[in-house]
Enzyme design. Structure first.
Site, PDB file in Angstrom:
ATOM      1  N   HIS A 200       6.857 -26.997 -18.735  1.00 51.01           N
ATOM      2  CA  HIS A 200       6.203 -26.365 -19.762  1.00 51.01           C
ATOM      3  C   HIS A 200       6.372 -26.776 -21.171  1.00 51.01           C
ATOM      4  O   HIS A 200       7.239 -27.485 -21.480  1.00 51.01           O
ATOM      5  CB  HIS A 200       6.817 -24.561 -19.870  1.00 51.01           C
ATOM      6  N   ASP A 320      -1.037 -17.563 -19.415  1.00 47.40           N
ATOM      7  CA  ASP A 320      -0.062 -17.627 -20.325  1.00 47.40           C
ATOM      8  C   ASP A 320       0.071 -16.510 -21.217  1.00 47.40           C
ATOM      9  O   ASP A 320       0.073 -16.613 -22.580  1.00 47.40           O
ATOM     10  CB  ASP A 320      -0.834 -18.816 -21.300  1.00 47.40           C
TER      11      ASP A 320
END
Lengths: 360, 360
Positions: A200, A320
């Site tokens: 990430h 997200d």
């Protein structure tokens, strides 16, 4: 794969005309697909407070700067922590599951002992949420790369005992990347546990921060892809995937620009093959060991490019949340002009396979 | 725009299957298009020698490291300098024109006085070549950003007196980017002269070098796009294009990943619009002020993505000789499945417009 002639023609037209496929007539009704969103940020009040506190220290670091603008009473903080609010929005939009993960930069800005303890606590809390609503939530466990040996132990606990679904790591730790052999215990554990690692974003490391420090460039607008992109490239070139051939890595944000550059990367790899560390061509390795998600990118041409170049088996849907809103992400994935077979892979089938989520 | 049904079907199929379009039956014969290659490196013996000498100084800089591996008697050095050999290959392959430019990093690694003098000498030599073979060569002039005022003067001389076709600059100069207002004289000159600036790669600046310093990552395999990408983004966000609305910038290598990220860049720009310096949305600005070239990227899906997202009017063909070979670049551009109208734009029409090259 079933493609009707009309779908194919529309796709072909769009390629040549740049015409908005989204403006085409409404699609015929079809089976509602299961929707599993795979990069969904979550946190605990204690973790948010610790990150906000880092933001107030004056630390000359781009992530610290970003957290300096967040407060524990902000909407962002609330949405990271509040699982009930999240569940209500999911239900209203027909989102079946969020794969939750501790928000970036996780435990990676804290000292070693604090980071190890924080990861364990966060993983315990995450597993409670998943156990209490197993059809709605899955979870990616955190670990502290600051201590690779204890990270590997925690990874084993999270899969074997807590039954979590994989791992998340937020790019660099103390300005180091995971291609350094001292971190390979982490990959060894992930491979042995058959659990994917989501690589990430966080802001660019101090070692490359300066050009990204203006115009709020350090985050999603440009800096995130730069940080994760160079990290992913280092892993691809380092031989990690020769040593751990069954390791699975996940990149968000349509692959952090790596897929768009893959032909050129391959081309220069071939020209330097004699001196290359990794024995695998980058594109071979990518299609074997790496998946991407659509997080934060609701762009039909980019998704179709990724399907063409990587294959629909390598792409998962992600929102997200709470950095992005759920509704437009669902609409995009519902309506984007790809085959229904590919839509099912991206919306849920690949996530079920990669994160070991039982089919509905 | 004329697209026959077969071309369209092939394009549509390829999108879904990833099948190699290049393996399709040979295309029917058609008019041979003019071929103008727009990012073609060239040098003088003195310039090559000066760069090779820098490579031997032990300077801790990624470009210096790259030049440390080059000698003045290498094939690369010969091919940079030898215009006759270049011309023979061009003729054999039916390449009508190279738009030449002083090889990267141009004069940007030298001290101010040396750089100013070197640029003038190189521009004189380049204009001699162009004048001696005007149907075969065009030229992009160099300048020394180390001295913006004298750079602007040299730019004027190169267009008004030497009749060159535009400019080239190799990303950062002494670890600074051209969005700093002290460099804006350069943009003012380029706009006033109606001459485009090619923003060409060099290795990542010292301020972001470390993550790119392993696995030979500093150059075409990954580092170049990182360096030019962040530079282009800084320019896009800095307000340069608000101040100079007719400025034209060119990015090589299919846009250095900026086009693939453009939706996400727009999205985060919109969310921060209130505090943004530039008043233009990145994609609006890109489609108004920036063109890309195909240099070093012979990848049909990437070209088609670029056509779909930017439009064929914004893309020019380039080889990147002698760092890339001419033959595969010609074959790619001859055969890639795009419309014939778009092929003509990319092969020569856009270059004629942007670089003021008289139609054949």
């Amino acid at each position: 794969m079933t493609i009707d002639r009309r779908t194919m023609l529309r796709a072909g037209m769009a390629m040549f005309s740049g015409a908005a496929i989204e403006a085409a007539p409404a699609r015929p009704s079809r089976t509602v697909l299961r929707r599993i969103a795979t990069e969904e940020a979550w946190s605990t009040p204690e973790h948010v407070a610790a990150l906000c506190a880092i933001g107030q220290t004056g630390w000359d670091n781009l992530d610290a700067r970003s957290w300096g603008k967040v407060t524990t009473t902000s909407q962002l903080a609330r949405r990271l922590v509040d699982v009930d609010e999240r569940g209500r929005v999911m239900q209203a939009l027909g989102i079946d599951m969020h794969v939750l993960s501790l928000t970036s930069p996780g435990v990676q800005m804290f000292g070693r002992e604090q980071a190890v303890a924080m990861a364990a606590t966060a993983n315990d809390r995450l597993s409670e949420i998943v156990r209490s609503q197993p059809s709605r939530f899955a979870g990616l466990a955190s670990f502290a790369p600051q201590d690779p040996a204890r990270a590997a132990k925690e990874m084993e606990r999270c899969i074997r005992e807590l039954r979590l679904n994989g791992f998340i790591v937020n790019s660099h730790t103390e300005n180091e990347y995971l291609d350094l052999p001292k971190y390979w215990e982490i990959f060894e554990a992930a491979e042995a546990l058959d659990a994917a690692i989501y690589l990430h974003p966080r802001a660019p490391a101090d070692t490359m921060a300066k050009p990204y420090a203006d115009y709020e460039m350090q985050a999603a607008i440009w800096g995130f892809q730069a940080e994760v992109g160079v990290h992913a490239m280092r892993l691809m070139l380092s031989g990690v995937f020769d040593r751990f051939p069954k390791l699975t890595l996940v990149l968000g944000h349509m692959g952090e620009n790596v897929p768009f550059h893959l032909w050129r990367t391959d081309h220069w790899y071939e020209r330097r093959r004699a001196s290359a560390v990794s024995k695998l061509r980058p594109s071979e390795l990518f299609k074997r060991n790496i998946l991407i998600t659509t997080s934060g990118v609701e762009h039909a041409p980019a998704l179709r490019y990724a399907i063409e170049v990587l294959g629909a088996d390598r792409i998962m849907w992600a929102i997200d949340y709470p950095y992005e809103e759920m509704a437009p992400s669902v609409s995009f994935m519902n309506d984007v002009a790809i085959s229904e077979e590919d839509r099912a892979k991206v919306f849920h089938q690949n996530a079920e396979r990669v994160f070991h989520i039982a089919p509905a």
